[in-house]
Design a protein around this motif. Structure first.
Motif, mmCIF file in Angstrom:
data_model
loop_
_atom_site.group_PDB
_atom_site.id
_atom_site.type_symbol
_atom_site.label_atom_id
_atom_site.label_comp_id
_atom_site.label_asym_id
_atom_site.label_seq_id
_atom_site.Cartn_x
_atom_site.Cartn_y
_atom_site.Cartn_z
ATOM 1 N N MET A 49 0.700 -1.458 0.275
ATOM 2 C CA MET A 49 0.097 -0.154 0.137
ATOM 3 C C MET A 49 0.719 1.486 -0.048
ATOM 4 O O MET A 49 1.626 1.710 0.993
ATOM 5 N N PRO A 50 0.601 1.796 -0.982
ATOM 6 C CA PRO A 50 1.463 3.768 -1.052
ATOM 7 C C PRO A 50 1.457 4.392 -0.085
ATOM 8 O O PRO A 50 0.395 4.472 0.127
ATOM 9 N N ILE A 51 1.890 4.896 1.041
ATOM 10 C CA ILE A 51 1.310 5.770 1.560
ATOM 11 C C ILE A 51 2.221 7.076 0.932
ATOM 12 O O ILE A 51 3.482 7.319 0.980
ATOM 13 N N TYR A 52 1.387 8.522 0.512
ATOM 14 C CA TYR A 52 1.519 9.689 -0.251
ATOM 15 C C TYR A 52 1.909 10.706 0.944
ATOM 16 O O TYR A 52 1.719 10.740 2.353
ATOM 17 N N GLU A 53 3.139 11.469 1.230
ATOM 18 C CA GLU A 53 2.519 12.643 2.181
ATOM 19 C C GLU A 53 1.977 14.132 1.470
ATOM 20 O O GLU A 53 2.231 14.052 -0.146
ATOM 21 N N TYR A 54 1.239 14.350 1.972
ATOM 22 C CA TYR A 54 0.981 15.601 1.366
ATOM 23 C C TYR A 54 0.957 17.108 2.215
ATOM 24 O O TYR A 54 1.597 16.455 3.216
ATOM 25 N N HIS A 55 0.350 18.002 1.561
ATOM 26 C CA HIS A 55 0.464 19.095 2.011
ATOM 27 C C HIS A 55 -0.744 20.175 1.935
ATOM 28 O O HIS A 55 -1.451 19.899 0.919
ATOM 29 N N CYS A 56 -1.283 20.440 3.193
ATOM 30 C CA CYS A 56 -2.702 21.190 3.349
ATOM 31 C C CYS A 56 -2.566 22.267 3.157
ATOM 32 O O CYS A 56 -1.860 23.043 3.314
ATOM 33 N N GLU A 57 -3.305 22.596 1.759
ATOM 34 C CA GLU A 57 -3.519 23.984 1.285
ATOM 35 C C GLU A 57 -3.871 24.976 2.283
ATOM 36 O O GLU A 57 -4.082 26.004 1.951
ATOM 37 N N LYS A 58 -4.767 24.561 3.488
ATOM 38 C CA LYS A 58 -5.725 25.611 3.442
ATOM 39 C C LYS A 58 -5.244 25.954 5.277
ATOM 40 O O LYS A 58 -4.623 26.972 5.446
ATOM 41 N N CYS A 59 -4.492 24.717 6.027
ATOM 42 C CA CYS A 59 -3.906 25.413 7.582
ATOM 43 C C CYS A 59 -2.481 24.984 7.498
ATOM 44 O O CYS A 59 -1.984 24.868 7.603
ATOM 45 N N ASP A 60 -1.800 24.850 6.079
ATOM 46 C CA ASP A 60 -0.504 24.433 6.011
ATOM 47 C C ASP A 60 -0.377 23.306 6.498
ATOM 48 O O ASP A 60 0.977 23.538 7.162
ATOM 49 N N PRO A 110 -7.304 11.723 -0.954
ATOM 50 C CA PRO A 110 -6.941 12.384 0.503
ATOM 51 C C PRO A 110 -7.856 13.380 1.360
ATOM 52 O O PRO A 110 -8.056 14.452 0.368
ATOM 53 N N GLU A 111 -7.537 13.482 2.241
ATOM 54 C CA GLU A 111 -7.867 15.083 2.780
ATOM 55 C C GLU A 111 -7.129 14.753 4.016
ATOM 56 O O GLU A 111 -6.512 14.397 5.091
ATOM 57 N N CYS A 112 -7.639 16.582 4.571
ATOM 58 C CA CYS A 112 -6.190 16.856 5.711
ATOM 59 C C CYS A 112 -7.347 16.461 6.941
ATOM 60 O O CYS A 112 -8.312 16.424 7.436
ATOM 61 N N PRO A 113 -6.050 15.863 7.971
ATOM 62 C CA PRO A 113 -6.265 15.020 9.170
ATOM 63 C C PRO A 113 -6.666 16.590 9.986
ATOM 64 O O PRO A 113 -8.110 16.033 11.169
ATOM 65 N N THR A 114 -6.381 17.254 9.694
ATOM 66 C CA THR A 114 -6.637 18.605 10.738
ATOM 67 C C THR A 114 -7.596 19.623 10.238
ATOM 68 O O THR A 114 -8.829 19.548 12.068
ATOM 69 N N CYS A 115 -7.379 20.415 9.084
ATOM 70 C CA CYS A 115 -9.530 20.231 8.789
ATOM 71 C C CYS A 115 -10.092 19.917 8.033
ATOM 72 O O CYS A 115 -11.275 20.886 7.179
ATOM 73 N N LYS A 116 -9.866 18.816 7.392
ATOM 74 C CA LYS A 116 -10.531 18.050 6.524
ATOM 75 C C LYS A 116 -10.799 19.054 5.584
ATOM 76 O O LYS A 116 -11.773 18.165 4.743
ATOM 77 N N SER A 117 -9.606 19.143 4.880
ATOM 78 C CA SER A 117 -10.057 19.273 3.472
ATOM 79 C C SER A 117 -9.551 18.792 2.396
ATOM 80 O O SER A 117 -8.285 18.587 2.357
#
Ligand SMILES: [Zn+2]
Length: 76
Positions: free
Chosen positions: A1-12, A25-32
């Protein structure tokens, strides 16, 4: 299973997301869902200008006009 690293535009924030099937994928912090996938070292060469460089190098080494890897002498 590939795990990717993401950057949230909304909460940086950066986070890792395990991609299962067609999960988005969605941000675990702000759900964006407004996130960008960060390039890891192994996928770096498949994107951008470096892929062109690799392609050019492969073409030069398979020259049919000469045995050299550099075709500046035969024009191929
Ligand atoms: Zn966020």
């Amino acid at each position: 299973m590939p795990i990717y690293e993401y950057h949230c535009e909304k909460c940086d924030r950066k986070f890792e997301f395990l991609v299962l099937g067609c999960d988005k994928p969605e941000c675990p912090t702000c759900k964006s869902p407004d996130v960008n996938r960060l390039l890891s070292s192994c996928s770096f060469f498949s994107k951008g200008g470096h892929g062109e460089t690799l392609k050019a190098a492969a073409g030069a080494s398979s020259c049919s006009g000469c045995a050299a890897t550099s075709c500046s002498s035969c024009g191929h």
